[in-house]
Design an enzyme around this catalytic site. Structure first.
Site, PDB file in Angstrom:
ATOM      1  CB  THR A 142      -4.951  -7.224  -3.991  1.00 10.27           C
ATOM      2  OG1 THR A 142      -4.405  -5.912  -3.742  1.00 10.27           O
ATOM      3  CG2 THR A 142      -4.405  -8.206  -2.962  1.00 10.27           C
ATOM      4  NE  ARG A 143     -10.756  -4.997  -8.797  1.00  7.13           N
ATOM      5  CZ  ARG A 143     -11.657  -4.722  -7.848  1.00  7.13           C
ATOM      6  NH1 ARG A 143     -11.850  -5.560  -6.839  1.00  7.13           N
ATOM      7  NH2 ARG A 143     -12.378  -3.623  -7.890  1.00  7.13           N
ATOM      8  CE  LYS A 144      -7.195  -4.619  -0.183  1.00  7.78           C
ATOM      9  NZ  LYS A 144      -6.870  -5.137   1.170  1.00  7.78           N
ATOM     10  CB  THR A 145      -3.534  -1.086  -8.431  1.00  2.39           C
ATOM     11  OG1 THR A 145      -4.849  -1.042  -9.013  1.00  2.39           O
ATOM     12  CG2 THR A 145      -3.061  -2.536  -8.402  1.00  2.39           C
ATOM     13  CB  THR A 278       0.037  -2.316  -4.918  1.00  8.56           C
ATOM     14  OG1 THR A 278      -1.115  -2.943  -4.332  1.00  8.56           O
ATOM     15  CG2 THR A 278       0.446  -3.083  -6.158  1.00  8.56           C
TER      16      THR A 278
END
Length: 295
Positions: A142-145, A278
């Protein structure tokens, strides 16, 4: 793990590696390095040791780039995508260079390797679970970085053989609940997005029910994300949507963890995305040990 034929590191532009390495080094040493006086610039050798058995190595391009900025060389014993095996300590690489420069690069380089290898290891485990379960869809991140660290973390997903998903907001249109509420409806949101991205980008819509999925697909969405549905509810919704829209891609997301991952497997689900790839992912333990000179 990434295919030996297609080297994931070749996707990273060299100038990007250089820029990131310089930023990390500047963050860690913005001015003086008092400890450098203690060790000087004599040539030394240090051994990179992995102390987490059965880990997947990832992050070597970033590790090497940091030390290249410091005038050091790195000789790798194992390449990205390799598993370290069962030993408590595994020699992974050897770094050589001026002592103070090697120590300046140590922490930024280890941070990259520990984080990337932890993510790649989790990705590899999830991919193995999918294969064992006979599910042939895409496992995705995901974009949960971590802010400022996305490239490292997305690269680790590649090494761990899962999909990076979209790399940023420009990579694909994803219309979430807030977009829909602000637009007035799913149909209006898809129409507005399509007027900007045209044919060149896919549009994905976050949906909480079959009815929302039908509206999204009817409006022209390419992908429907069934978000936060319980597994049984998800299977019914995915089957219904696939029967109505065979070309539609179905993504399952929300609340998926390594513990319940297999419950989301379905022939009607094309993608399962997990924020835990992440967020909260364990790191791999590495240390860099300077070798005492032989007399």
């Amino acid at each position: 793990m990434s295919s030996s034929k297609h080297v994931a590191a070749h996707s990273i532009p060299p100038h990007t590696l250089t820029r990131l390495a310089q930023e990390w080094l500047a963050e860690d040493t913005p001015n003086f390095d008092p400890a450098g006086v203690c060790v000087g610039s004599q040539e030394v050798e240090a051994r990179l040791l992995c102390k987490t058995p059965h880990s997947i190595l990832a992050g070597s391009p970033f590790f090497t780039a940091v030390f290249a900025e410091m005038g050091c060389t790195v000789d790798w014993v194992h390449q990205d995508g390799a598993e370290t095996g069962p030993d408590a300590v595994t020699l992974t690489a050897v770094v050589r260079g001026p002592a103070r420069c090697l120590l300046l690069g140590e922490r930024p380089a280890l941070n990259c390797l520990a984080r990337a290898s932890g993510i790649a290891t989790r990705c590899f485990q999830l991919r193995a679970m999918a294969v064992a379960g006979g599910w042939h869809g895409e496992v995705a991140g995901t974009r949960k970085t971590t802010p400022g660290f996305r490239l490292v973390e997305k690269y680790a997903m590649l090494v761990g053989a899962v999909s990076m998903h979209r790399q940023d907001l420009s990579g694909m249109v994803m219309l979430k609940d807030n977009h829909v509420w602000a637009s007035g409806s799913i149909t209006e949101a898809v129409k507005a997005a399509r007027s900007v991205c045209s044919f060149s980008s896919k549009i994905e819509v976050e949906c909480r029910s079959v009815d929302e999925g039908i509206e999204a697909a009817s409006a022209g969405a390419d992908i429907v994300m069934l978000d936060n549905l319980q597994p049984q509810e998800l299977h019914v919704a995915a089957c219904t949507l696939k029967q109505m829209f065979p070309a539609l891609l179905i993504e399952a997301s929300g609340g998926v963890t390594p513990d319940n991952f297999t419950m989301y497997f379905s022939p009607h689900v094309d993608i399962i995305s997990l924020g835990c790839i992440t967020q909260g992912c364990p790191v791999v333990d590495f240390s860099l040990k300077v070798q005492k000179p032989a007399f």
